[in-house]
Every structure is written in structure tokens, then in C-alpha cells.
Design a protein around this motif. Structure first.
Motif, short mmCIF file in Angstrom:
data_model
loop_
_atom_site.label_atom_id
_atom_site.label_comp_id
_atom_site.label_asym_id
_atom_site.label_seq_id
_atom_site.Cartn_x
_atom_site.Cartn_y
_atom_site.Cartn_z
N ASP A 1 48.33 42.73 44.19
CA ASP A 1 47.05 43.83 44.07
C ASP A 1 46.10 41.91 44.25
O ASP A 1 46.58 41.59 44.87
N LYS A 2 45.20 42.31 43.92
CA LYS A 2 44.17 40.80 44.76
C LYS A 2 44.26 40.09 43.86
O LYS A 2 44.05 39.12 43.96
N LYS A 3 44.91 40.39 42.09
CA LYS A 3 44.94 39.03 41.22
C LYS A 3 46.01 38.58 41.83
O LYS A 3 46.14 37.20 41.25
N SER B 1 46.71 35.15 42.90
CA SER B 1 45.92 35.39 44.17
C SER B 1 44.96 33.70 44.41
O SER B 1 44.29 33.85 45.61
N GLU B 2 43.70 33.61 43.56
CA GLU B 2 42.59 32.55 43.88
C GLU B 2 41.90 33.25 44.88
O GLU B 2 40.85 32.88 44.86
N VAL B 3 41.91 34.88 44.25
CA VAL B 3 40.50 35.73 44.82
C VAL B 3 39.46 35.91 44.43
O VAL B 3 39.67 36.59 42.69
N LEU C 1 41.74 36.06 51.03
CA LEU C 1 42.71 36.99 51.21
C LEU C 1 43.73 36.46 52.19
O LEU C 1 45.27 36.24 51.82
N ARG C 2 43.65 36.05 53.03
CA ARG C 2 44.28 35.49 53.96
C ARG C 2 44.62 34.18 53.23
O ARG C 2 46.53 34.24 54.06
N ALA D 1 46.62 49.34 44.83
CA ALA D 1 44.74 49.41 45.35
C ALA D 1 44.65 49.69 47.17
O ALA D 1 46.15 49.42 47.55
N ILE D 2 44.02 49.03 48.44
CA ILE D 2 44.15 48.76 49.72
C ILE D 2 44.36 46.81 49.73
O ILE D 2 45.39 47.63 50.62
N THR D 3 45.07 46.25 49.05
CA THR D 3 45.49 45.50 48.96
C THR D 3 46.81 45.00 49.29
O THR D 3 47.39 44.76 50.56
#
Length: 135
Positions: free
Chosen positions: A9-11, A30-32, A67-68, A90-92
Motif C-alpha cells: 500500500d502507500k505506507k 515507502s516514505e510517501v 511513489l516512483r 488500494a490503487i497502489t
């Protein structure tokens, strides 16, 4: 044969590498940034009421770059594999699959599945990936 399953996921991403009967389980943060844009203020002219002025495009661009970087770090950890399975709530997970297709076509050709899976414990993630590759 080296196979990898990723739940992300994003995390964070949880990565299970399966190779010749051995398992390696890794976690990548992730560091997002999580930002909640709040905006607004008064319009600079008297007839204007309130005006929500949020620099959303700047936030979106920064998130896209983060994200990249996250995906690049993930690809570096995965390395050369024979098969890759991608899971997540999710969409990640879909963005990661698309990033592989766009920037890492050799790895993208190894994708076996991109599937929606809700939040899971580490043990549930390991079981999911093991079961996927058994079938």
C-alpha cells in the motif's frame, strides 16, 4: 526458481521471496508523505467570498515522485526473479503494476497476478503468497 510475492500500500511493502525451499520476508517503508491539503482564505477582492486555493497539482506531483522512488526501491529489492505476484488493498498495487510495465518491462513480463487483498497480518501475507505459488 525464484518467486516473489508483494503486498503493498502507500505506507509499506511486504515482500516474500521464495527460492529453492528458502524464504526471506522483508518490509520496505515507502516514505510517501501523507498530506491533507487544507486551503483557502479570502479572495483578494471584495466581491469574492471565500476561495479554496490549494496547490493540489504541487502535492500530486510530489506524491508521484515519491511513489516512483518507492517503486524503484521495491524493484531493486526484488531483483531478477522468475515470477512476481502483486497484492494490496488500494490503487497502489495497480500503480506499481503500471510502473513495471512502463519502466521495467523485463520484470513486468514476470507478473503472474495483480490482485486486491485487504489489510493483512504478516503471517496472512506469507500464507497468501505461499498458497498462490502452490496452485
Amino acid at each position: 526458481m525464484e518467486r516473489v510475492g508483494i503486498w503493498l500500500d502507500k505506507k509499506q511493502a511486504k515482500i516474500l521471496k521464495l527460492s529453492n525451499g528458502k524464504e526471506e520476508f522483508l518490509t520496505l517503508k515507502s516514505e510517501v508523505e501523507f498530506f491533507h491539503p487544507s486551503g483557502g482564505g479570502r479572495a483578494p477582492f471584495k466581491w469574492g467570498g471565500t476561495q479554496d486555493v490549494v496547490r493540489e497539482s504541487g502535492y500530486m506531483e510530489r506524491e508521484k515522485q515519491q511513489l516512483r522512488n518507492y517503486f524503484k526501491n521495491l524493484v531493486d529489492i526484488v531483483g531478477e526473479v522468475d515470477a512476481i505476484a502483486i497484492f494490496g488493498p488500494a490503487i497502489t498495487r495497480e500503480k506499481f503494476g503500471k510502473e513495471l510495465i512502463d519502466r521495467y518491462p523485463a520484470l513486468a513480463s514476470k507478473i503472474k497476478v495483480v490482485s486486491k487483498q485487504d489489510s493483512m497480518t504478516d503471517n496472512q501475507i506469507k500464507a497468501l503468497i505461499r498458497d498462490f505459488y502452490k496452485n
